[in-house]
Enzyme design. Structure first.
Site, PDB file in Angstrom:
ATOM      1  CG  ASP A   1      55.080 -30.564  18.453  1.00 29.86           C
ATOM      2  OD1 ASP A   1      54.950 -29.456  19.023  1.00 29.86           O
ATOM      3  OD2 ASP A   1      55.039 -31.004  17.321  1.00 29.86           O
TER       4      ASP A   1
ATOM      5  N   GLY B   1      56.587 -31.678  24.893  1.00 24.04           N
ATOM      6  CA  GLY B   1      55.963 -31.508  26.017  1.00 24.04           C
ATOM      7  C   GLY B   1      56.480 -30.359  26.936  1.00 24.04           C
ATOM      8  CE  LYS B   2      59.661 -27.414  22.864  1.00 27.55           C
ATOM      9  NZ  LYS B   2      59.263 -28.415  21.964  1.00 27.55           N
TER      10      LYS B   2
ATOM     11  CB  ALA C   1      56.700 -22.526  19.772  1.00 32.60           C
ATOM     12  N   GLY C   2      54.024 -24.408  19.512  1.00 30.57           N
ATOM     13  CA  GLY C   2      52.746 -24.634  20.129  1.00 30.57           C
ATOM     14  C   GLY C   2      52.902 -25.395  21.377  1.00 30.57           C
ATOM     15  CG  HIS C   3      55.583 -24.536  23.903  1.00 36.03           C
ATOM     16  ND1 HIS C   3      56.584 -23.919  24.416  1.00 36.03           N
ATOM     17  CD2 HIS C   3      56.036 -24.736  22.798  1.00 36.03           C
ATOM     18  CE1 HIS C   3      57.645 -23.988  23.491  1.00 36.03           C
ATOM     19  NE2 HIS C   3      57.345 -24.870  22.402  1.00 36.03           N
TER      20      HIS C   3
ATOM     21  CD  GLN D   1      60.813 -23.991  17.144  1.00 36.08           C
ATOM     22  OE1 GLN D   1      61.826 -23.099  17.386  1.00 36.08           O
ATOM     23  NE2 GLN D   1      59.426 -23.577  17.376  1.00 36.08           N
TER      24      GLN D   1
ATOM     25  CB  THR E   1      63.044 -24.116  12.881  1.00 34.19           C
ATOM     26  OG1 THR E   1      62.567 -22.983  12.899  1.00 34.19           O
ATOM     27  CG2 THR E   1      64.262 -24.073  14.302  1.00 34.19           C
TER      28      THR E   1
ATOM     29  NE  ARG F   1      52.485 -29.003   9.475  1.00 31.07           N
ATOM     30  CZ  ARG F   1      53.631 -28.792   9.141  1.00 31.07           C
ATOM     31  NH1 ARG F   1      54.206 -28.888   8.024  1.00 31.07           N
ATOM     32  NH2 ARG F   1      54.377 -28.128  10.283  1.00 31.07           N
TER      33      ARG F   1
ATOM     34  CE  LYS G   1      51.648 -36.944  23.972  1.00 34.49           C
ATOM     35  NZ  LYS G   1      51.436 -36.160  22.873  1.00 34.49           N
TER      36      LYS G   1
ATOM     37  N   GLY H   1      50.692 -38.079  31.680  1.00 28.05           N
ATOM     38  CA  GLY H   1      49.330 -37.634  31.275  1.00 28.05           C
ATOM     39  C   GLY H   1      49.540 -36.308  30.907  1.00 28.05           C
TER      40      GLY H   1
HETATM   41  P1  GDP Z   1      55.576 -28.758  23.079  1.00 25.27           P
HETATM   42  O1  GDP Z   1      55.582 -27.805  22.080  1.00 25.27           O
HETATM   43  O2  GDP Z   1      56.944 -29.449  23.588  1.00 25.27           O
HETATM   44  O3  GDP Z   1      55.357 -27.919  24.511  1.00 25.27           O
HETATM   45  O4  GDP Z   1      54.712 -29.755  23.261  1.00 25.27           O
HETATM   46  P2  GDP Z   1      52.988 -29.855  22.481  1.00 25.27           P
HETATM   47  O5  GDP Z   1      52.248 -29.225  23.695  1.00 25.27           O
HETATM   48  O6  GDP Z   1      53.115 -29.490  21.118  1.00 25.27           O
HETATM   49  O7  GDP Z   1      52.773 -31.405  22.488  1.00 25.27           O
HETATM   50  C1  GDP Z   1      52.656 -32.170  23.481  1.00 25.27           C
HETATM   51  C2  GDP Z   1      51.182 -32.657  23.533  1.00 25.27           C
HETATM   52  O8  GDP Z   1      51.403 -34.037  24.418  1.00 25.27           O
HETATM   53  C3  GDP Z   1      50.219 -31.753  24.093  1.00 25.27           C
HETATM   54  O9  GDP Z   1      49.003 -32.064  23.396  1.00 25.27           O
HETATM   55  C4  GDP Z   1      50.299 -32.101  25.502  1.00 25.27           C
HETATM   56  O10 GDP Z   1      48.842 -31.714  26.327  1.00 25.27           O
HETATM   57  C5  GDP Z   1      50.406 -33.633  25.644  1.00 25.27           C
HETATM   58  N1  GDP Z   1      51.234 -34.114  26.818  1.00 25.27           N
HETATM   59  C6  GDP Z   1      52.093 -33.616  27.353  1.00 25.27           C
HETATM   60  N2  GDP Z   1      52.686 -34.425  28.500  1.00 25.27           N
HETATM   61  C7  GDP Z   1      51.856 -35.506  28.194  1.00 25.27           C
HETATM   62  C8  GDP Z   1      51.847 -37.030  28.875  1.00 25.27           C
HETATM   63  O11 GDP Z   1      52.658 -37.123  29.583  1.00 25.27           O
HETATM   64  N3  GDP Z   1      51.176 -37.659  28.403  1.00 25.27           N
HETATM   65  C9  GDP Z   1      50.190 -37.501  27.370  1.00 25.27           C
HETATM   66  N4  GDP Z   1      49.314 -38.585  27.125  1.00 25.27           N
HETATM   67  N5  GDP Z   1      50.079 -36.277  26.903  1.00 25.27           N
HETATM   68  C10 GDP Z   1      51.031 -35.642  27.179  1.00 25.27           C
HETATM   69  P1  IMO Z   2      57.204 -26.494  19.447  1.00 25.57           P
HETATM   70  O1  IMO Z   2      57.903 -25.629  20.261  1.00 25.57           O
HETATM   71  C1  IMO Z   2      57.352 -29.117  16.041  1.00 25.57           C
HETATM   72  C2  IMO Z   2      58.986 -27.729  12.230  1.00 25.57           C
HETATM   73  C3  IMO Z   2      58.160 -27.492  11.156  1.00 25.57           C
HETATM   74  C4  IMO Z   2      59.113 -27.787   9.996  1.00 25.57           C
HETATM   75  C5  IMO Z   2      60.333 -27.255  10.428  1.00 25.57           C
HETATM   76  C6  IMO Z   2      60.589 -25.522   9.846  1.00 25.57           C
HETATM   77  O2  IMO Z   2      55.833 -26.751  19.389  1.00 25.57           O
HETATM   78  O3  IMO Z   2      57.996 -27.973  19.678  1.00 25.57           O
HETATM   79  P2  IMO Z   2      59.268 -23.340  10.652  1.00 25.57           P
HETATM   80  O4  IMO Z   2      57.942 -22.879  10.519  1.00 25.57           O
HETATM   81  O5  IMO Z   2      59.927 -23.283  12.067  1.00 25.57           O
HETATM   82  O6  IMO Z   2      60.241 -22.735   9.575  1.00 25.57           O
HETATM   83  O7  IMO Z   2      59.365 -24.919  10.212  1.00 25.57           O
HETATM   84  O8  IMO Z   2      60.404 -26.903  11.805  1.00 25.57           O
HETATM   85  N1  IMO Z   2      58.628 -26.986  13.448  1.00 25.57           N
HETATM   86  C7  IMO Z   2      58.231 -27.709  14.409  1.00 25.57           C
HETATM   87  N2  IMO Z   2      57.728 -29.012  14.801  1.00 25.57           N
HETATM   88  N3  IMO Z   2      57.306 -28.417  16.814  1.00 25.57           N
HETATM   89  C8  IMO Z   2      57.616 -27.147  16.872  1.00 25.57           C
HETATM   90  O9  IMO Z   2      57.567 -26.225  17.872  1.00 25.57           O
HETATM   91  C9  IMO Z   2      57.878 -26.719  15.635  1.00 25.57           C
HETATM   92  N4  IMO Z   2      58.151 -25.396  15.108  1.00 25.57           N
HETATM   93  C10 IMO Z   2      58.788 -25.879  13.778  1.00 25.57           C
HETATM   94  O10 IMO Z   2      57.213 -28.493  10.990  1.00 25.57           O
HETATM   95  O11 IMO Z   2      59.215 -29.120   9.821  1.00 25.57           O
HETATM   96 MG    MG Z   3      54.495 -27.935  20.094  1.00 23.44          MG
END
Ligand code: GDP
Ligand code: IMO
Ligand code: MG
Length: 424
Positions: A16, A18-19, A42-44, A226, A241, A305, A333, A415
């Site tokens: 998470d 910010g990939k 993953a949740g990007h 991840q 993971t 979560r 961020k 942002g």
């Molecule tokens: P990823 O899994 O690495 O792609 O990251 P996530 O999407 O799970 O989590 C990153 C969160 O931070 C998302 O809600 C983005 O919209 C947000 N985000 C990304 N870059 C920035 C930043 O520079 N500032 C802020 N405030 N939020 C950001």
């Molecule tokens: P992105 O790509 C943050 C964490 C889970 C758990 C552990 C194992 O959005 O950054 P799994 O379901 O893979 O067997 O869970 O890894 N986890 C993540 N935490 N971002 C992720 O993906 C994750 N993918 C798995 O919370 O601790």
């Molecule tokens: Mg994510």
């Protein structure tokens, strides 16, 4: 970023970072974007033009200029979740069938894998990993124990193969004493619809696709999921993971020779978060941690979560830079720290025996972070458009990180929006 080269973009912390946002920002420089590991755990998140999208299995390069996106062999794919993701994208004006290719060698996450994930977690009790419940562990286990069902299997005698794998899983669940199969038939029905839906996409030998692309002097961006501390070899095992999230994973997850890799972009937050169980040395349990969570909206994109929050950990980051061969850092961020008077950075660990170290040890459970304090900038940076606008204290923070990490920070994110990105 020369043509004919492969660059890798990945997370340096616990996910998470910010990939997704940065893949989207960099996509115009590449011809192809490819995911190499992970799955719907993953949740990007991407934001632009007032819209927000969360991608799970589909690469984050699909919104920029009709580029080819590839789901590589290292990915695990759930047909039902893939279908819902792709349908949502099509409904919002982003049809994919023409430009999203799926590796025949990618493994399928079956409905029974998700139940096994739950059953394994329940059996672990207090030691549970806190997985996303998407069946990731059981699917990769089947892959390495040579029981897996792959995308390529869809093309021949699929029902028969599916039934055989399902029967084996049901036996395993029986052995675990698992009896909760609520909603299973409906899930299985939608899953099978997902398998049919997938057939409109090109199933490819992605290793050929990728290497032919390179031969044509075109460039590829590999998108990691991840983060390095969740890597099955180098992460905080067993709270990890089940795939190799590090740069080497791009070679095995796409069929790329290591000599083809050019830049390795390491994505990190200006602080640190983690979701799920496991050690987290700089975790904050006080109001500062709550503030980081509130200001950074630190709630999981997949499970909702609460994310655990803490200060940036430079011992951990140095390790991640090392195992990935990071060539450029990208800091996300930064704006979340805009209001802080003082900012801390962990520069060493105190070990249980009283010694201090700057090398990440085998076990990080009981280490105590040693902090350096830096002056906050207390300036709203979210509307900045150039590096010249950065306040002196922020510049000092960046310089300090670059010196300590011995790596250049080439992009700074201020942002969530695509536009809130400063390329240095
Ligand atoms: P990823 O899994 O690495 O792609 O990251 P996530 O999407 O799970 O989590 C990153 C969160 O931070 C998302 O809600 C983005 O919209 C947000 N985000 C990304 N870059 C920035 C930043 O520079 N500032 C802020 N405030 N939020 C950001
Ligand atoms: P992105 O790509 C943050 C964490 C889970 C758990 C552990 C194992 O959005 O950054 P799994 O379901 O893979 O067997 O869970 O890894 N986890 C993540 N935490 N971002 C992720 O993906 C994750 N993918 C798995 O919370 O601790
Ligand atoms: Mg994510």
């Amino acid at each position: 970023m020369e043509t004919g080269k492969v660059d890798v973009l990945l997370g340096l912390q616990w996910g998470d970072e910010g990939k997704g946002k940065i893949v989207d920002v960099l996509t115009p420089r590449y011809d192809v974007v490819a995911r190499f590991q992970g799955g719907p755990n993953a949740g990007h998140t991407l934001e632009f033009e007032g819209q927000k999208y969360v991608l799970r299995s589909i690469p984050s390069g699909i919104f920029q200029g009709g580029k080819v996106n590839i789901i590589g062999n290292g990915v695990v794919l759930a047909p039902d979740l893939f279908m819902s993701e792709a349908k949502d994208l099509a409904a919002s004006g982003h049809p994919l069938a023409e430009r999203l290719y799926i590796s025949k060698k990618a493994h399928l996450i079956m409905p029974t894998h998700r139940i096994l994930d739950k059953a394994n977690e329940a059996a672990k009790g207090k030691e549970m990993v806190g997985t996303t419940g998407k069946g990731i562990g059981p699917t990769y286990t089947d892959k390495t124990s040579r029981h897996g069902l792959r995308v390529g299997d869809i093309l021949e005698n699929f029902d028969e193969k599916y039934a055989k794998h399902k029967a084996r899983h049901l036996n395993m669940l029986k052995a675990l004493g698992w009896t909760d199969f609520e909603g299973f038939e409906e899930t299985e029905k939608v899953w099978m619809e997902g398998v049919e839906y997938m057939k409109q996409f090109r199933f490819v030998d992605s290793e050929h696709e990728i290497n032919n692309t390179l031969r044509k002097d075109k460039s590829i961006l590999c998108e990691g999921a991840q983060g390095t501390m969740l890597d099955v070899d180098f992460g905080s095992y067993p709270f990890v993971t089940s795939s190799n999230t590090i740069s080497a994973g791009a070679c095995t997850g796409l069929g790329i020779g290591p000599n083809k890799i050019g830049n390795v972009f390491g994505i990190m937050k200006a602080y640190c978060t983690r979701v799920g169980s496991g050690p987290f040395p700089t975790e904050l349990f006080d109001e500062t941690g709550t503030l980081l969570r509130d200001l950074g909206h630190e709630y999981g994109a997949v499970t909702g979560r609460e994310r655990r929050c803490g200060w940036i950990d430079l011992v951990q980051l140095r390790y991640s830079i090392m195992v990935n061969g990071v060539t450029e850092l990208i800091m996300m961020k930064s704006d979340v720290l805009d209001t802080f008077k003082t900012i801390k950075a962990c520069v060493a660990y105190e070990l249980p025996n009283g010694e201090t170290t700057t090398e990440l040890p085998y076990d990080i459970t009981d280490v105590k972070p040693v902090y350096k304090e830096l002056k906050g900038w207390q300036t709203d940076m979210t509307q900045f458009t150039s590096e010249a606008q950065f306040p002196a204290e922020f510049k000092e923070y960046v310089k300090f990180l670059e010196d300590f990490l011995e790596t250049r920070i080439s992009v700074i994110s201020i942002g969530p929006d695509r536009a809130q990105t400063i390329i240095r």
